[in-house]
Design an enzyme around this catalytic site. Structure first.
Site, short mmCIF file in Angstrom:
data_model
loop_
_atom_site.label_atom_id
_atom_site.label_comp_id
_atom_site.label_asym_id
_atom_site.label_seq_id
_atom_site.Cartn_x
_atom_site.Cartn_y
_atom_site.Cartn_z
CD GLU A 63 9.37 -5.83 7.16
OE1 GLU A 63 9.10 -4.72 6.64
OE2 GLU A 63 9.14 -6.10 8.36
CE LYS B 176 5.88 -0.77 10.00
NZ LYS B 176 4.88 -0.11 9.17
CD GLU C 115 -1.73 -4.26 11.42
OE1 GLU C 115 -2.39 -4.14 10.38
OE2 GLU C 115 -0.50 -4.46 11.40
CE LYS D 292 -3.45 2.36 2.81
NZ LYS D 292 -4.35 2.30 3.95
N GLY E 186 -4.78 -1.90 5.01
CA GLY E 186 -4.00 -3.06 4.55
C GLY E 186 -4.68 -4.38 4.87
NE ARG E 187 -6.41 -3.62 10.96
CZ ARG E 187 -5.74 -2.47 11.06
NH1 ARG E 187 -4.56 -2.34 10.46
NH2 ARG E 187 -6.21 -1.47 11.77
CG HIS F 92 -4.09 -35.72 16.67
ND1 HIS F 92 -4.34 -36.95 17.24
CD2 HIS F 92 -5.05 -35.52 15.75
CE1 HIS F 92 -5.40 -37.49 16.65
NE2 HIS F 92 -5.86 -36.65 15.74
O1 LIG Z 1 1.13 -2.73 2.23
P1 LIG Z 1 2.23 -2.09 3.02
O2 LIG Z 1 2.17 -0.61 2.99
O3 LIG Z 1 3.56 -2.60 2.55
O4 LIG Z 1 2.06 -2.50 4.53
C1 LIG Z 1 2.12 -3.83 4.93
C2 LIG Z 1 1.59 -4.01 6.32
O5 LIG Z 1 2.34 -3.28 7.23
C3 LIG Z 1 1.50 -2.71 8.23
O6 LIG Z 1 1.40 -1.36 7.98
C4 LIG Z 1 2.04 -2.94 9.60
O7 LIG Z 1 3.38 -2.59 9.69
C5 LIG Z 1 0.17 -3.39 8.01
O8 LIG Z 1 -0.89 -2.67 8.52
C6 LIG Z 1 0.17 -3.57 6.54
O9 LIG Z 1 -0.79 -4.50 6.12
#
Ligand SMILES: O=P(O)(O)OC[C@H]1O[C@](O)(CO)[C@@H](O)[C@@H]1O
Length: 559
Positions: free
Chosen positions: A226, A524, A368, A220, A282-283, A399
């Site tokens: 990452e 972060k 979240e 987003k 995002g979620r 199990h």
């Molecule tokens: O889509 P992006 O901006 O890379 O964010 C990834 C995820 O990181 C977060 O912002 C949390 O760090 C989530 O809310 C989001 O889904």
């Protein structure tokens, strides 16, 4: 004192809003809790033998049984009154209308617009967003058809064979979960890379040919470290495999983002970017462009069915009275356990291996969203908020960790999700016999958890007295059972929206903002600082962190 759902002070203002826990409706639920807290589900079924025939609801293709909960009709009435007092109907209406209910970011919350029909209109800041939504869906569909049909060619002219989605959090969990859930409907191979641990990228690239691989970079913000790290390494891998020609990038990289500038800076042609908007959290984004990998896998028609399933539940939430409103009832039952019984966790146990990633997906969705400790007014909440959400598919969990659920000291309300007919590539008799086992186990667990086994019953089996306590099951562990006939794209969409709206309603009752996530920021910032220190000067750290950092420096991979 009544809670005023319309009062929306700025996020930093002092509190003028009475806490939900101070309302007469809260007190009424508390009184009922006091009378029912020690009542066993055995008793509730003895007093009300037909409750199974009454305490259930349907939404779309989902049959939702709530009879095995530690409540009566009177409790449900009181919980619904509490939802009304908390302004749940107003919150639902405000969300659908595109009001900025994400107050700390001053944003609308409109994942429901992603699945709204073409002929509707939702205006945000004077602009109708529905034509934008459908324009992107149409572009996604045209692109997906070209890739799926072999018309979209890679750098050396060969068609795409594998899609690699690179994203994290909501830009990974939704599509990865849905791809796995809809494996029976998928006709393209997709892989999902999320972790900055190079093992994730490395294992997923193993065996792939860069010439037939398409990377979908899902972010987003397009700033998530990452994702940018993985995407950069994937680009290096591609260029190395294709002789270093940067002209290959547009044919092998597309982006899903709200940040066109970031996408262009990374080197992806914005013609190959599928857009979404800041009013999609995002979620909550699997129905947006973030679902492109799912569309590539199951095709545009399947993806439309997926959105249609979500829409079915959206309309149910919006149009159904609270007392029959399934996501509202599930939310309020969750409040009953979290706030009145004080149960700290909630397990989601899909009896469907295809739904293996559904609990992880729900962890982000719920934790979240509702893992918050201050209300909309910035003041500390006066009651517990979101529970710890966890789970694994049954029967595997039986199990492993079910021992604690059956005989541990913490009561864990559970959702049992069953799919009657799995889509498998096996002879019908084989498939049916597996399904019989699976669903029999789901039903057995619901019964065992609810009714347990008394010491008398154990003794009656002739068990040695020394073992009676060990073999006794207390029962009284509540479950919701959700059954659907098949795990179609539509049914998956229905399940997702059901839980999304459960989260919304709970957040409304707790008076929190379910749509921001400031709690992810500190780590972060600190990680960024520490990365710079690995090859640089020491920062100001506690002695534990300083020792650990030095140990890493001493042992790390040398260039
Ligand atoms: O889509 P992006 O901006 O890379 O964010 C990834 C995820 O990181 C977060 O912002 C949390 O760090 C989530 O809310 C989001 O889904």
């Amino acid at each position: 004192m009544r809670y005023n759902p319309h009062h929306r002070p700025p996020p930093t203002a002092g509190s003028t809003m009475p806490a939900i826990t101070d309302t007469t409706e809260w007190a009424a639920v508390a009184r009922l809790h006091a009378t029912l807290a020690d009542t066993h589900l055995r008793q509730l079924f003895a007093d009300d033998p037909d409750r199974g025939g009454r305490l259930h609801g349907t939404v779309g293709d989902l049959y939702v049984d709530v009879a095995k909960h530690r409540l009566t009709d009177e409790v449900l009435d009181a919980l619904v009154a509490l939802a009304a007092a908390a302004g749940v109907p107003e919150k639902v209406a405000a969300m659908f209308a595109g009001e900025p209910i994400n107050t700390t970011e001053d944003r609308a919350v409109l994942h429901t617009a992603l699945r709204a029909p073409r002929d509707t209109s939702i205006v945000v800041d004077g602009h109708d967003v529905i034509p934008d939504v459908h324009a992107v869906l149409d572009r996604m569909a045209a692109f997906a058809e070209r890739v799926r049909g072999g018309e979209w060619r890679g750098h050396d002219g060969r068609p795409i064979e594998t899609v690699v989605n690179i994203g994290i959090g909501g830009s990974d969990l939704g599509p990865a979960m849905a791809y796995r859930a809809l494996a029976a409907h998928a006709t393209m191979d997709c892989r999902f890379v999320s972790n900055v641990d190079a093992a994730d990228l490395s294992r997923n690239l193993a065996g792939l040919d860069p010439a037939t691989t398409l990377f979908v970079i899902a972010s987003k913000t397009f700033t998530t470290i990452e994702t940018i790290t993985n995407a950069s390494s994937a680009r290096d891998w591609l260029l190395e495999g294709l002789g270093g020609d940067r002209g290959a990038i547009p044919k092998h990289f597309v982006a899903l983002s709200t940040n066109a500038e970031g996408v262009a800076d990374f080197g992806i042609d914005t013609d190959n970017m599928f857009e979404f908007w800041d009013w999609v959290g995002g979620r909550y984004s699997v129905g947006s462009a973030i679902g492109l990998s799912v569309m590539l896998a199951i095709g545009p028609d399947g993806f439309r069915d997926f959105l249609g399933g979500m829409r079915t539940v959206d309309e149910h939430l919006r149009d159904t009275p609270l007392r029959e409103n399934v996501p509202v009832l599930l939310a309020m039952i969750g409040i009953w356990y979290r706030n009145f019984f004080g149960f700290p966790t909630h397990a989601v146990l899909p009896y469907s291996h295809d739904l293996a990633r559904f609990p992880a997906y729900l962890q982000q969705l719920d934790m979240e969203s509702n893992g918050k400790r201050v209300g909309l007014d910035g003041q500390p909440v006066t009651t517990d908020t979101g529970p710890i959400v966890w789970g694994e598919p049954g029967t595997n969990g039986q199990h492993a960790f079910y021992q604690l659920i059956h005989q541990g000291t913490t009561t864990v309300p559970c959702d049992l999700i069953g799919i009657v007919t799995p889509d498998v590539d096996l002879p019908a008799d084989t498939a049916r016999s597996h399904a019989d086992q699976l669903i029999a186990n789901l039903l057995a667990q619901g019964e065992a958890l609810a009714f347990g086994k008394t010491a008398e019953e154990v003794r009656a089996e002739g068990v040695d007295e020394a073992l009676v306590a060990h073999k006794t099951f207390p029962g009284n562990i509540p479950t919701t059972t959700i059954l659907a006939d098949r795990l179609t794209p539509s049914v998956l969409g229905q399940l997702i929206a059901l839980y999304e709206h459960r989260v919304l309603v709970q957040g409304a009752v707790w008076g929190i903002n379910s749509f921001d996530q400031w709690g992810v920021e500190l780590g972060k910032v600190l990680a960024k600082r520490i990365v710079a220190e690995i090859d640089g000067a020491d920062g100001d750290h506690d002695s534990s962190t300083a020792m650990l950092l030095q140990r890493y420096r001493d042992a790390r991979l040398q260039p």
